[in-house]
Scaffold this active site. Structure first.
Site, PDB file in Angstrom:
ATOM      1  N   ASP A 159       0.902  -1.131   0.016  1.00  0.00           N
ATOM      2  CA  ASP A 159       0.143  -0.095   0.006  1.00  0.00           C
ATOM      3  C   ASP A 159       0.798   1.262   0.009  1.00  0.00           C
ATOM      4  O   ASP A 159       0.837   2.008   0.933  1.00  0.00           O
ATOM      5  CB  ASP A 159      -0.977   0.094   1.165  1.00  0.00           C
ATOM      6  CG  ASP A 159      -0.141   0.030   2.588  1.00  0.00           C
ATOM      7  OD1 ASP A 159       0.981  -0.523   2.612  1.00  0.00           O
ATOM      8  OD2 ASP A 159      -0.881   0.237   3.521  1.00  0.00           O
TER       9      ASP A 159
ATOM     10  N   ASP B  43       3.684   2.523   8.037  1.00  0.00           N
ATOM     11  CA  ASP B  43       4.706   3.491   8.204  1.00  0.00           C
ATOM     12  C   ASP B  43       4.224   4.610   8.910  1.00  0.00           C
ATOM     13  O   ASP B  43       4.728   5.110   9.913  1.00  0.00           O
ATOM     14  CB  ASP B  43       5.480   3.925   7.107  1.00  0.00           C
ATOM     15  CG  ASP B  43       6.329   2.774   6.383  1.00  0.00           C
ATOM     16  OD1 ASP B  43       6.378   1.717   7.243  1.00  0.00           O
ATOM     17  OD2 ASP B  43       6.868   2.661   5.595  1.00  0.00           O
TER      18      ASP B  43
END
Length: 154
Positions: A94, A128
């Site tokens: 993603d 992240d």
């Protein structure tokens, strides 16, 4: 994280192994913080870090095995010939990229003048972002999240 790669043949394996070792400790920290009625900011921060790490683990460990590559195509689930990578070598899927400005810098700028430059070049994913958000919550609200017990004054 944020587009960084550990070079070499074993870089990906090292990063995935680190994640697999770290997640149980982060999970315990989250469980213990909830059990001890830690601050809501602390629990939120740890939950973000934990969720991001688990998300990256799912990508790294399994996606290479259950999907084929997605270059110029939609990745196929459980392809006949097998996935694009062995267990533990999958890629994060993603990915997001938001270059805010690209172009040549004016010549008068010291060191970089005349060079091509892209502002905000990192490639990152939602996991992240969750890890980074949790980390910044811990930094910004450090004194509230980790209160120091006052020492008795004599």
């Amino acid at each position: 994280a944020w587009g960084a790669q550990i070079p070499g043949e074993y870089g990906k394996l090292l990063l995935t192994t680190f994640r697999l070792i770290a997640v149980p400790f982060i999970g315990y920290w989250l469980w213990d913080s909830i059990r001890k009625n830690g601050s809501k900011i602390l629990i939120t921060a740890i939950a973000l870090i934990f969720a991001g790490a688990v998300g990256n683990i799912i990508d790294s460990v399994f996606y290479g095995v259950i999907f084929d590559h997605s270059y110029n195509q939609v990745a196929e689930f459980l392809p006949e010939g097998g996935g694009y990578a062995p267990l533990l070598y999958g890629h994060v899927v993603d990915m997001l990229y938001f270059p805010l400005w690209s172009g040549y810098l004016p010549e008068w700028i010291p060191f970089w003048g005349g060079d091509y430059f892209t502002f905000f070049e990192p490639v990152f994913n939602i996991a992240d972002s969750a890890i980074t958000g949790g980390f910044f919550l811990l930094i910004i609200f450090n004194k509230k999240v980790f209160p120091q017990e006052e020492k008795e004054k004599k």
